[in-house]
Motif scaffolding. Structure first.
Motif, PDB file in Angstrom:
ATOM      1  N   ALA A  12       0.979  -1.398   0.000  1.00  0.00           N
ATOM      2  CA  ALA A  12      -0.248   0.000   0.451  1.00  0.00           C
ATOM      3  C   ALA A  12       0.684   1.012   0.360  1.00  0.00           C
ATOM      4  N   THR A  13       1.798   1.486   0.882  1.00  0.00           N
ATOM      5  CA  THR A  13       2.855   1.877   0.504  1.00  0.00           C
ATOM      6  C   THR A  13       3.840   2.561  -1.237  1.00  0.00           C
ATOM      7  N   GLY A  14       3.571   1.646  -1.747  1.00  0.00           N
ATOM      8  CA  GLY A  14       4.242   1.364  -2.938  1.00  0.00           C
ATOM      9  C   GLY A  14       3.571   1.862  -4.268  1.00  0.00           C
ATOM     10  N   ALA A  59       1.432  -6.224   8.295  1.00  0.00           N
ATOM     11  CA  ALA A  59       1.946  -7.673   8.307  1.00  0.00           C
ATOM     12  C   ALA A  59       3.437  -7.526   7.084  1.00  0.00           C
ATOM     13  N   ASP A  60       3.402  -8.633   7.107  1.00  0.00           N
ATOM     14  CA  ASP A  60       5.027  -9.040   6.336  1.00  0.00           C
ATOM     15  C   ASP A  60       4.467 -10.449   5.279  1.00  0.00           C
ATOM     16  N   VAL A  61       4.711  -9.699   4.078  1.00  0.00           N
ATOM     17  CA  VAL A  61       4.203 -10.985   3.308  1.00  0.00           C
ATOM     18  C   VAL A  61       5.375 -12.064   3.305  1.00  0.00           C
ATOM     19  N   ASN A  62       6.074 -12.211   4.019  1.00  0.00           N
ATOM     20  CA  ASN A  62       7.232 -14.212   4.730  1.00  0.00           C
ATOM     21  C   ASN A  62       6.370 -13.667   5.997  1.00  0.00           C
ATOM     22  N   LEU A 163      -2.110  -8.476 -15.130  1.00  0.00           N
ATOM     23  CA  LEU A 163      -0.359  -8.523 -16.297  1.00  0.00           C
ATOM     24  C   LEU A 163      -0.151  -6.731 -16.490  1.00  0.00           C
ATOM     25  N   THR A 164       0.168  -6.570 -15.459  1.00  0.00           N
ATOM     26  CA  THR A 164       0.752  -4.847 -15.376  1.00  0.00           C
ATOM     27  C   THR A 164       1.661  -4.979 -16.723  1.00  0.00           C
ATOM     28  N   SER A 165       2.036  -3.469 -17.251  1.00  0.00           N
ATOM     29  CA  SER A 165       3.091  -2.458 -18.035  1.00  0.00           C
ATOM     30  C   SER A 165       4.679  -2.550 -17.299  1.00  0.00           C
ATOM     31  N   PHE A 166       5.447  -2.131 -18.388  1.00  0.00           N
ATOM     32  CA  PHE A 166       6.627  -1.350 -17.802  1.00  0.00           C
ATOM     33  C   PHE A 166       6.172   0.231 -17.540  1.00  0.00           C
ATOM     34  N   TYR A 167       6.920   0.650 -15.940  1.00  0.00           N
ATOM     35  CA  TYR A 167       6.553   1.894 -15.267  1.00  0.00           C
ATOM     36  C   TYR A 167       6.987   2.585 -16.321  1.00  0.00           C
ATOM     37  N   TRP A 168       6.294   3.922 -16.160  1.00  0.00           N
ATOM     38  CA  TRP A 168       7.048   4.590 -16.685  1.00  0.00           C
ATOM     39  C   TRP A 168       7.740   5.179 -15.794  1.00  0.00           C
TER      40      TRP A 168
HETATM   41  N1  LIG Z   1       8.883  -1.382 -12.693  1.00  0.00           N
HETATM   42  C1  LIG Z   1       8.569  -2.201 -13.490  1.00  0.00           C
HETATM   43  O1  LIG Z   1       8.347  -1.137 -14.178  1.00  0.00           O
HETATM   44  C2  LIG Z   1       7.193  -2.917 -13.265  1.00  0.00           C
HETATM   45  C3  LIG Z   1       5.710  -3.116 -13.958  1.00  0.00           C
HETATM   46  C4  LIG Z   1       5.153  -4.003 -13.450  1.00  0.00           C
HETATM   47  C5  LIG Z   1       5.245  -4.508 -12.241  1.00  0.00           C
HETATM   48  N2  LIG Z   1       6.526  -4.962 -11.721  1.00  0.00           N
HETATM   49  C6  LIG Z   1       6.234  -5.617 -10.401  1.00  0.00           C
HETATM   50  O2  LIG Z   1       6.368  -4.569  -9.488  1.00  0.00           O
HETATM   51  C7  LIG Z   1       5.907  -5.319  -8.149  1.00  0.00           C
HETATM   52  C8  LIG Z   1       6.730  -4.210  -7.030  1.00  0.00           C
HETATM   53  O3  LIG Z   1       4.997  -4.107  -6.854  1.00  0.00           O
HETATM   54  P1  LIG Z   1       5.720  -2.219  -6.735  1.00  0.00           P
HETATM   55  O4  LIG Z   1       6.079  -1.348  -7.473  1.00  0.00           O
HETATM   56  O5  LIG Z   1       3.747  -1.923  -6.513  1.00  0.00           O
HETATM   57  O6  LIG Z   1       6.040  -2.109  -5.646  1.00  0.00           O
HETATM   58  P2  LIG Z   1       7.287  -0.321  -4.390  1.00  0.00           P
HETATM   59  O7  LIG Z   1       6.400   0.443  -5.495  1.00  0.00           O
HETATM   60  O8  LIG Z   1       8.369  -1.346  -4.964  1.00  0.00           O
HETATM   61  O9  LIG Z   1       6.555  -1.008  -2.931  1.00  0.00           O
HETATM   62  C9  LIG Z   1       6.327  -2.101  -2.317  1.00  0.00           C
HETATM   63  C10 LIG Z   1       5.761  -1.374  -1.189  1.00  0.00           C
HETATM   64  O10 LIG Z   1       5.791  -2.995  -0.503  1.00  0.00           O
HETATM   65  C11 LIG Z   1       6.133  -3.201   0.902  1.00  0.00           C
HETATM   66  N3  LIG Z   1       6.874  -3.746   1.128  1.00  0.00           N
HETATM   67  C12 LIG Z   1       8.201  -4.327   0.996  1.00  0.00           C
HETATM   68  N4  LIG Z   1       7.563  -4.925   0.795  1.00  0.00           N
HETATM   69  C13 LIG Z   1       7.391  -6.602   2.090  1.00  0.00           C
HETATM   70  C14 LIG Z   1       6.960  -7.395   2.754  1.00  0.00           C
HETATM   71  N5  LIG Z   1       8.100  -8.279   2.963  1.00  0.00           N
HETATM   72  N6  LIG Z   1       5.442  -7.190   3.180  1.00  0.00           N
HETATM   73  C15 LIG Z   1       4.750  -6.353   3.370  1.00  0.00           C
HETATM   74  N7  LIG Z   1       5.141  -5.383   2.483  1.00  0.00           N
HETATM   75  C16 LIG Z   1       6.361  -5.367   1.579  1.00  0.00           C
HETATM   76  C17 LIG Z   1       6.674  -1.116   1.532  1.00  0.00           C
HETATM   77  O11 LIG Z   1       5.763  -0.830   1.922  1.00  0.00           O
HETATM   78  P3  LIG Z   1       5.987  -1.235   3.697  1.00  0.00           P
HETATM   79  O12 LIG Z   1       8.008  -0.337   3.647  1.00  0.00           O
HETATM   80  O13 LIG Z   1       5.634   0.386   3.983  1.00  0.00           O
HETATM   81  O14 LIG Z   1       5.940  -2.063   4.514  1.00  0.00           O
HETATM   82  C18 LIG Z   1       7.270  -1.328  -0.249  1.00  0.00           C
HETATM   83  O15 LIG Z   1       6.269   0.521  -0.420  1.00  0.00           O
HETATM   84  C19 LIG Z   1       7.463  -6.579  -8.942  1.00  0.00           C
HETATM   85  O16 LIG Z   1       7.809  -7.275  -8.393  1.00  0.00           O
HETATM   86  C20 LIG Z   1       7.580  -6.224 -10.297  1.00  0.00           C
HETATM   87  O17 LIG Z   1       8.384  -7.248 -10.810  1.00  0.00           O
HETATM   88  C21 LIG Z   1       7.548  -3.940 -11.518  1.00  0.00           C
END
Ligand SMILES: NC(=O)c1ccc[n+]([C@@H]2O[C@H](COP(=O)([O-])OP(=O)(O)OC[C@H]3O[C@@H](n4cnc5c(N)ncnc54)[C@H](OP(=O)(O)O)[C@@H]3O)[C@@H](O)[C@H]2O)c1
Length: 316
Positions: A12-14, A59-62, A163-168
């Motif tokens: 949620a913070t991502g 919560a932690d996804v692990n 299915l997501t796409s490349f983030y700009w």
């Molecule tokens: N970059 C790209 O172009 C792109 C495109 C499509 C898909 N993706 C995929 O997107 C995925 C990542 O998603 P996102 O970009 O939305 O992530 P993100 O912006 O990196 O955000 C991740 C958030 O998840 C939380 N997090 C990290 N580890 C965690 C854990 N162990 N348990 C619970 N929460 C956790 C963190 O929050 P807290 O610190 O608050 O816990 C962090 O704010 C990747 O798997 C990647 O392959 C990326």
């Protein structure tokens, strides 16, 4: 007034999860409430979401037990993993398994799992056009997510496969923007040839997911791809030139050259781009822009995204 349906949002913070939380909160009469999941409920980002009106839980996804508590009582769950945190596909699969189990345990009516294609279906490990990584993957951060799909289906969790796409935003945060060459000129370097790369403003992913939750049952069991626009490197460079007010060239490089760039994950990224290039029609075909816009009427084009964000792209 009927009680709101709670959507428990991982990440949620991502980027993806944050977009979804904000989409829910920006639609106060939509019938949904946002439960933001974070590892640290006291972080600045977490407090900001609470201030906006989200319920914030830890919560932690692990940790499957923490996820079960976080999903309890929720109508829906948004599930995403964080490949780039440790670049471990095995951890990513274990985390997806935890989320699927927690969704089952909580009896959620609708889960959205952020996944990708299994590239090995199209490029078997024996196909040497790209290297096999870690002994069993072609594009590890795609293949592992796809393998995890079955965790949701085997448990009978009502799931939409996103299915997501490349983030700009990769141009801002991931070093994937234009770089200045020895000649002082800016160039956008992707190994995409003249093929189209589906891209999206990351905020729009969450907005599309909100559209999926609103539609509900009709999307359960379906795979839905989202993109803001499909553009060639040349088209992206032209849009960047206009937005930055200086020339940006498109620098097409062979995938082997991209894989050799040496940054962490360069091989995985090189394979990923090559997959998108070599299977352009399959990959773009799975990410329909009009359908994405019908889920999210605010869907941004690259030009629209650049109008707001070009000044945030670091230009070395
Ligand atoms: N970059 C790209 O172009 C792109 C495109 C499509 C898909 N993706 C995929 O997107 C995925 C990542 O998603 P996102 O970009 O939305 O992530 P993100 O912006 O990196 O955000 C991740 C958030 O998840 C939380 N997090 C990290 N580890 C965690 C854990 N162990 N348990 C619970 N929460 C956790 C963190 O929050 P807290 O610190 O608050 O816990 C962090 O704010 C990747 O798997 C990647 O392959 C990326």
């Amino acid at each position: 007034m009927a009680e709101k349906k709670i959507i428990a949002v991982v990440g949620a913070t991502g980027a993806q999860g944050g977009g979804l939380v904000r989409a829910i909160l920006n639609d106060p009469t939509g019938g949904f409430a946002a439960r933001a999941i974070t590892r640290d409920v006291h972080s600045e980002k977490a407090r900001e979401l609470a201030k906006m009106g989200a319920e914030v839980v830890a919560a932690d996804v692990n940790d499957v037990e923490s996820l079960k508590r976080a999903f309890k009582g929720a109508y829906g769950a948004f599930c995403v993993t964080f490949f780039w945190a440790d670049m471990s596909p095995e951890n990513e699969k274990a985390q997806a398994t935890n989320m699927a189990r927690a969704a089952k345990d909580a009896g959620v009516r609708h889960a959205v799992w952020s996944t990708f294609e299994d590239t090995r279906k199209y490029i078997p490990l024996a196909d040497n056009r790209m290297p096999t990584l870690m002994g069993k993957y072609k594009v590890a951060h795609f293949d592992a997510k796809s393998e995890a799909n079955r965790e949701f289906t085997d448990l009978g969790v009502p799931t939409t496969f996103l299915l997501t796409s490349f983030y700009w935003e990769n141009m801002i945060y991931f070093g994937a923007g234009p770089q200045r060459g020895p000649d002082g000129k800016l160039a956008l370097t992707y190994p995409m040839g003249d093929k189209k790369l589906p891209g999206i403003a990351s905020e729009d992913i969450g907005r599309c997911v909100y559209g999926i939750f609103k539609k509900g049952d009709e999307f359960v069991g379906k795979t839905v791809g989202v993109a803001g626009e499909h553009l060639t490197g040349k088209q992206m460079a032209a849009a960047l030139s206009k937005a930055l007010g200086q020339e940006v060239r498109y620098n097409d490089v062979p995938a082997d050259v991209y894989r050799s760039f040496g940054f962490p994950g360069a091989e995985d990224m090189g394979n990923m781009f090559q997959f998108k290039r070599d299977f352009e029609s399959l990959y773009t075909g799975a990410r329909n822009v009009d359908a994405s816009r019908s889920l999210n009427p605010r869907l941004q084009t690259f030009e629209g995204w650049l109008a707001r964000n070009a000044s945030r792209i670091p230009l070395k």
